[in-house]
Design a protein around this motif. Sequence first.
Motif, PDB file in Angstrom:
ATOM      1  N   ASP A  96      -1.168   6.961  -0.685  1.00  0.00           N
ATOM      2  CA  ASP A  96      -2.551   7.298  -1.042  1.00  0.00           C
ATOM      3  C   ASP A  96      -3.450   6.068  -1.065  1.00  0.00           C
ATOM      4  O   ASP A  96      -4.562   6.105  -1.568  1.00  0.00           O
ATOM      5  N   ASN A  97      -2.941   4.952  -0.498  1.00  0.00           N
ATOM      6  CA  ASN A  97      -3.695   3.699  -0.346  1.00  0.00           C
ATOM      7  C   ASN A  97      -3.879   2.933  -1.657  1.00  0.00           C
ATOM      8  O   ASN A  97      -4.750   2.065  -1.753  1.00  0.00           O
ATOM      9  N   THR A  98      -3.059   3.248  -2.669  1.00  0.00           N
ATOM     10  CA  THR A  98      -3.051   2.419  -3.869  1.00  0.00           C
ATOM     11  C   THR A  98      -2.576   1.022  -3.480  1.00  0.00           C
ATOM     12  O   THR A  98      -1.566   0.878  -2.794  1.00  0.00           O
ATOM     13  N   GLU A  99      -3.339   0.012  -3.904  1.00  0.00           N
ATOM     14  CA  GLU A  99      -3.009  -1.367  -3.544  1.00  0.00           C
ATOM     15  C   GLU A  99      -2.320  -2.071  -4.707  1.00  0.00           C
ATOM     16  O   GLU A  99      -2.853  -2.136  -5.813  1.00  0.00           O
ATOM     17  N   VAL A 120       1.320  -1.406 -10.727  1.00  0.00           N
ATOM     18  CA  VAL A 120       0.041  -2.075 -10.997  1.00  0.00           C
ATOM     19  C   VAL A 120      -0.135  -2.304 -12.493  1.00  0.00           C
ATOM     20  O   VAL A 120      -0.515  -3.393 -12.945  1.00  0.00           O
ATOM     21  N   TYR A 171       0.838  -1.191   0.000  1.00  0.00           N
ATOM     22  CA  TYR A 171       0.000   0.000   0.000  1.00  0.00           C
ATOM     23  C   TYR A 171       0.879   1.249   0.000  1.00  0.00           C
ATOM     24  O   TYR A 171       1.759   1.399   0.854  1.00  0.00           O
ATOM     25  N   THR A 172       0.629   2.122  -0.966  1.00  0.00           N
ATOM     26  CA  THR A 172       1.350   3.386  -1.059  1.00  0.00           C
ATOM     27  C   THR A 172       0.675   4.415  -0.149  1.00  0.00           C
ATOM     28  O   THR A 172      -0.413   4.152   0.403  1.00  0.00           O
ATOM     29  N   ASN A 186       3.379   7.148  -4.626  1.00  0.00           N
ATOM     30  CA  ASN A 186       2.046   6.898  -5.172  1.00  0.00           C
ATOM     31  C   ASN A 186       2.122   6.624  -6.668  1.00  0.00           C
ATOM     32  O   ASN A 186       1.473   5.701  -7.181  1.00  0.00           O
ATOM     33  N   LYS A 245       1.212   3.039  -8.854  1.00  0.00           N
ATOM     34  CA  LYS A 245       0.319   2.925 -10.015  1.00  0.00           C
ATOM     35  C   LYS A 245       1.060   2.351 -11.226  1.00  0.00           C
ATOM     36  O   LYS A 245       0.492   1.561 -12.003  1.00  0.00           O
TER      37      LYS A 245
END
Length: 393
Positions: A78-81, A356, A75-76, A349, A353
């Motif tokens: 900004d809560n990017t998974e 991903v 988790y970054t 962040n 992304k």
Amino acid sequence: MHNYYDVIVIGAGPAGSLAAKTIAEAGISVCLVERKKVIGAPLHCAEGISQESLPRFIEPDKRWISARINGAKLYTPDNTEVNVSWPKVGYVLNRKIFDQELAQRALLAGAEISLETQAVGLRKGDKNLEVKLDRKGEKLSVKTQLVIGADGIESVVGKWAGIKTTLNLSDLHSCAQYLLDNIEIESDKVIFFVGREIAPGGYAWVFPKGKGTANVGLGIVGTEVISKKPIEYLKEFVNTKFPKGKILEVVAGGTPASNAPHPLVADGLLLVGDAGRLTDPLSGAGIANALISGEMAGKVAIEALRKKNTSKNVLSKYEKGWRKTEGKELKFHAAVRKVFLKLKDEEMNLIGKLIVNLLKDKDPSKINPVDFCKAVIRSDPKILLLGKHLLRC
């Protein structure tokens, strides 16, 4: 305890025990000394290891495996998974039982073990080294031809042999960890969190141990400890993520994260594991490297003793071998860490992304980590400016 052994290994962690076992199997007299009363306790480790690393040294046993890991989440800020499914990627161990099993195997191979025995000095004699020991208050002097320092991050053995062992704060991760109960997590995935507010210059981790328990901890770069301690960051993290968690154990310590190659040998001396600064400078992982270095050092020690030459020149085969193999990966990870320490939260962040997108429809087990890291760097101009020197590695 006898007054002479061919080899004395100081420290009965994974590196020391495997070195002692390797040497004993060759019929060479070796004594493994450990300052603790119980091997493996107290613990200073998140207990994770890759499934690929372990069988090379010991067949996995359910007695000391707390969880089998099939993936990871990152988790970054900004809560990017970043969710990576990776069947049979690793284990979370029960290090207390694991360490004792390794020591027992050294014992069965013919090594002697002396617990509650503190190494307090090292002196070079005309023909042998003299190791000064304190065993439950009893002062001992034991002669040997070769010493293997496996005494962890606080190693004094290397210092006694003239090796500079002091770490700069920037080359250190200061850590704190809870064994936490009553938490809801996936039982087969490890979780990581990054961000300046969570763990500056490091990360937080959650390693499941079964039955609703997990190792929950974090490490921060040593230079940040001056303003705020790791345990304070950990309390805030747990209060936010696991407010209902119950603390069963608390541990604190550090891992080396040196960017420069550390000397591993001197006349009559080899350093292994954390004592040799062989922990991964990026992740802090150290169990696999401890096992590898322990076995490598043990094999070189056997050769040196058979040649009746334990000079630095002969023992340097161990250091050269390490640099040509495992050391290459650590060197690259040290370079990545330099970039990581410069990242702002918004850049983390962005990288999350990018990862991903790059992972879509790919089998993580078939990805080359170095090539993947370079692909991330090339995929955005902002990150390219920070990591352009990594492309030359």
